[in-house]
Scaffold this active site. Structure first.
Site, short mmCIF file in Angstrom:
data_model
loop_
_atom_site.label_atom_id
_atom_site.label_comp_id
_atom_site.label_asym_id
_atom_site.label_seq_id
_atom_site.Cartn_x
_atom_site.Cartn_y
_atom_site.Cartn_z
N TYR A 61 0.85 -1.20 0.00
CA TYR A 61 0.00 0.00 0.00
C TYR A 61 0.89 1.24 0.00
CZ TYR A 61 -5.02 -0.55 0.22
OH TYR A 61 -6.32 -0.73 -0.11
N GLU A 102 -0.54 4.79 -0.52
CA GLU A 102 -1.37 5.98 -0.78
C GLU A 102 -0.53 7.25 -0.61
OE1 GLU A 102 -4.94 5.86 1.58
OE2 GLU A 102 -5.69 4.15 0.46
N ASP A 151 -6.47 13.02 -25.43
CA ASP A 151 -6.42 11.62 -24.98
C ASP A 151 -5.72 10.83 -26.09
OD1 ASP A 151 -6.82 8.96 -24.50
OD2 ASP A 151 -8.94 9.14 -23.95
N THR A 156 -3.43 5.65 -22.09
CA THR A 156 -3.24 4.34 -21.48
C THR A 156 -1.79 3.96 -21.72
OG1 THR A 156 -3.97 3.29 -23.52
CG2 THR A 156 -5.62 3.52 -21.78
N LYS A 180 -1.49 0.10 -25.03
CA LYS A 180 -1.84 -0.07 -26.46
C LYS A 180 -0.55 0.01 -27.29
CE LYS A 180 -6.61 1.42 -25.77
NZ LYS A 180 -6.81 2.25 -24.58
N ARG A 190 -1.45 -2.82 -18.46
CA ARG A 190 -2.73 -2.11 -18.50
C ARG A 190 -2.69 -0.99 -17.46
NH1 ARG A 190 -5.65 -5.04 -21.65
NH2 ARG A 190 -7.31 -3.52 -21.50
N1 DSN Z 1 -11.58 -0.16 -25.10
C1 DSN Z 1 -10.50 0.52 -25.76
C2 DSN Z 1 -10.42 0.21 -27.20
O1 DSN Z 1 -10.60 -0.95 -27.54
O2 DSN Z 1 -10.13 1.08 -28.00
C3 DSN Z 1 -10.55 1.97 -25.52
O3 DSN Z 1 -10.32 2.21 -24.20
#
Ligand code: DSN
Length: 417
Positions: free
Chosen positions: A54, A56, A199, A225, A228, A234
């Site tokens: 933890y 925080e 984003d 994110t 990707k 993730r």
């Molecule tokens: N769910 C994602 C996607 O597949 O593009 C976006 O967050």
């Protein structure tokens, strides 16, 4: 550290599900545009003892004892991310991209303020103001789409912004195959006195490799994110200038505003991912992702398959199946049987239901990590034609054999120990 054989002894049921997933990843071509394969180093950090901790708060200012190593790893992640993206401020604690966006909205807006984002139908994201999402429930929402050729129309966005006077404009998408001009977005935001949130969840790997314009000089805040095209665990992240983050208390919006304890094992894995993306090889990877996407979209178009906007500038494309009389759902299922994993996706102005759709979205980030190149994209284009155009039992069997040869040629996991 993660060990499959130890898990197998301790919990055979969970081990069997993991084994099933490993076999599925090995035996299929992963073409979901938002997925990728992490390195063993990222996987090792994820399976580390930091999952026990933890922490925080933030480095040097925690609410728990024993955080000295958590501090080291979070500082490593922050410093590497700042260098990678060329930004002054970064928060690496968001559990996901949605939390990063929600925290920014929480920091910058009051309930009922107006957000202007790309609509879900045109390729936007749930957290950009979709009615079913917290962003659409707590704020007023206006949406922009794409023009008849499928491109973002900046004049139209300015017109909508002047009519709706948003406090926040969001640029970014989940299914937009073309480049985004963040400078133009900022000009629109300035003209109506709005903040700009970029984003870049889908394209962040391309941005850091110099293959897409960076929003950092233009947006007030940037979110992403990490899993990707960036090829990490993730998770989510937020970037800004030091002054803007301080003035708008972005750190506080994440903790304690939205989250409690950060996932320190994920932050460790983010640090590894940023370190990997700083290496010269990552630039080559990002170039190859785009080359593969362009080869695949050309291969499909050469076979009479319609690609929305007539191609792609990034890692993904939208295949418009409506002229073929095949739904996105049918194509997703039938391609899966042939060994290609992808997702059904609405095409802008698609009249079919969201669970059926008139198209599929294909991406090349994971294929490129696996080692496939442009010549292999021809094989994949032909296999897709056999499934979605020819659609006979014999053609589908042929496609499956072709994909099987590719998955064997590029093994993903040789041994799972
Ligand atoms: N769910 C994602 C996607 O597949 O593009 C976006 O967050």
């Amino acid at each position: 550290m993660y060990s499959y054989s130890k898990l197998l002894n301790a919990d055979p049921e969970v081990a069997a599900a993991i084994r099933g997933e490993v076999d599925r990843e090995n035996s299929h071509l992963e073409m979901i545009a938002s997925e990728n394969f992490v390195s063993e180093a990222v996987m090792s950090a994820l399976g580390s003892q930091f999952t026990n901790k933890y922490a925080e708060g933030y480095p040097g200012d925690r609410y728990y004892g024993g955080c000295q190593y958590a501090d080291i790893v979070e500082n490593l992640a922050r410093d590497r991310a700042k260098k990678l993206f060329g930004c002054e401020y970064v928060n690496v604690q968001p559990h996901a991209g949605s939390q990063a966006n929600t925290a920014v909205q929480f920091a910058l807006l009051k309930p009922e303020d107006m957000i202007l984002g790309m609509t879900l139908d045109a390729g936007g994201h749930l957290s950009h103001g979709c009615k079913a999402n917290i962003s659409g429930k707590y704020f007023q929402v206006a949406g922009y789409g794409v023009d008849e050729n499928g491109y973002i129309d900046y004049d139209e966005i300015l017109k909508i912004a002047k009519e709706t006077r948003p406090k926040l404009i969001i640029s970014g998408a989940s299914a937009y195959p073309r480049k985004i001009d963040f400078q133009k977005f900022r000009e629109i935001a300035d003209e109506v006195g709005a903040y700009l949130l970029a984003d870049i969840a889908h394209i962040s790997g391309l941005v850091v490799a110099g293959e897409h314009m960076s929003p950092i000089p233009y947006a007030h805040v940037t979110t992403s994110t990490t899993h990707k095209t960036l090829r990490g665990p993730r998770g989510g992240m937020i970037m800004s200038s030091d002054a803007f983050a301080k003035d708008h208390k972005i750190d506080k919006a994440i903790f304690p505003g939205l989250q409690g304890g950060p996932l320190v094992h994920v932050i460790a894995a983010k640090a590894v991912c940023y370190g990997e993306a700083l290496k010269p090889e990552f630039k080559t990877y990002a170039k190859n992702v785009i080359a593969n996407a362009q080869a695949l979209s050309s291969g499909l178009m050469d076979r009479g398959i319609k690609i929305f906007t007539g191609g792609t500038d990034n890692h993904l494309m939208l295949v418009d199946l409506r002229p073929l009389g095949v739904s996105g759902k049918e194509a997703e299922d039938e391609l899966d049987e042939a060994g290609i994993t992808c997702n059904k996706n609405a095409i802008p102005n698609d009249t079919s239901s969201k669970t059926i759709t008139g198209g599929i979205r294909l991406g090349t980030a994971a294929l490129t990590t696996r080692g496939l190149g442009t010549a292999d994209m021809e094989t994949i284009a032909e296999a897709i034609r056999l499934v979605v155009v020819e659609r006979t039992a014999a053609s589908k069997a042929k496609a499956k054999a072709m994909i099987g040869e590719l998955t064997e040629k590029y093994p993903l996991y040789e041994n799972v120990e």
